[in-house]
Scaffold this active site. Structure first.
Site, short mmCIF file in Angstrom:
data_model
loop_
_atom_site.label_atom_id
_atom_site.label_comp_id
_atom_site.label_asym_id
_atom_site.label_seq_id
_atom_site.Cartn_x
_atom_site.Cartn_y
_atom_site.Cartn_z
CB CYS A 114 -0.98 -0.04 1.17
SG CYS A 114 -2.36 1.12 0.99
CG HIS A 207 -3.74 -3.27 3.26
ND1 HIS A 207 -2.76 -2.82 4.11
CD2 HIS A 207 -4.28 -2.16 2.68
CE1 HIS A 207 -2.71 -1.50 4.07
NE2 HIS A 207 -3.62 -1.07 3.21
CD GLU A 209 -1.57 -5.82 5.64
OE1 GLU A 209 -1.81 -4.64 5.95
OE2 GLU A 209 -1.15 -6.17 4.52
#
Length: 238
Positions: A114, A207, A209
């Site tokens: 990002c 993202h 994660e």
């Protein structure tokens, strides 16, 4: 031994459980790096840290995971702030730009996420779109598809030309910086992934994660970082 992955810390003015300001890393990032096979370590960015010293510090690591964060100061890429641009954190901008420059200069395997991808683009002379125009793709707190270039390293990692991603941003890459190639786009044309010509830096706008525990393509990005970092360390030790 797990390869050591530096996670540049985010500066926080206050944290409820602490009496002072804090240097933090999102637990989701650290968990994803760990699940991928790496050892995440938060990299502190002291004010005024000389670039030469930072290079020496980073040389001890096998890889870098550059996380997301707040908007950059548009003055870094020659623009005045738009009304939608959030107040920048000058120290964070300087630290992240220096980390990225070192990552490229030292050839450290890096995954940029990002804001991390935006830092990469600006560090290489590119610029940003300060606020995305509403389109058919929801980029804020949504899941949407990304089209992956067939002749890219990214497709070797994620294994598909079209993948769903968790998106949370209102800015995006504009003019592409030197030695960077677009290898992923959203259906509205928004740049979603970049690769550096040297092959050491892979950057994504989304993202990974967020869904690394349930999405094979997201988990693969962190496994790839750990694999690249382990290989780099092995080459140094030979």
């Amino acid at each position: 031994m797990r390869p050591l992955i530096a996670v540049p810390g985010r500066r926080a003015a206050s944290v409820p459980i602490l009496r002072f300001t804090a240097t933090l890393a999102a637990e989701a990032i650290c968990e994803a790096v760990w699940a991928g096979g790496g050892e995440p370590l938060v990299l502190h960015g002291p004010d005024g840290n000389p670039a030469a010293e930072l290079a020496d510090r980073l040389a001890r690591f096998d890889g870098i995971c550059m996380p997301g964060g707040a908007d950059m100061d548009p003055r870094h890429y020659g623009q005045e702030p738009a009304a939608e641009t959030e107040d920048p954190v000058a120290h964070q901008d300087s630290f992240d730009m220096a980390v990225m420059s070192c990552a490229i200069g030292l050839g450290i395997p890096t995954l940029a996420i990002c804001r991390g991808m935006q830092i990469l683009n600006v560090a290489q002379g590119g610029d940003l779109v300060q606020h995305l125009t509403p389109s058919s793709v929801a980029h804020g707190n949504a899941v949407h598809d990304v089209v992956v270039a067939e002749d890219s390293r990214l497709i070797q990692v994620v294994g598909s030309t079209r993948i769903p991603v968790s998106s949370y941003h209102h800015q995006a890459v504009g003019a592409i910086g030197a030695d960077l190639r677009v290898v992923g786009t959203a259906d509205d044309g928004c740049v979603e992934a970049l690769e550096h010509a040297a092959g050491t830096v892979l950057a994504v706008q989304w993202h990974p994660e967020d869904r690394h525990a349930s999405s094979p393509s997201d988990a693969a990005l962190f496994a790839d970082l750990a694999e690249r970092a382990a290989k780099s360390r092995a080459e140094v030790l030979v």
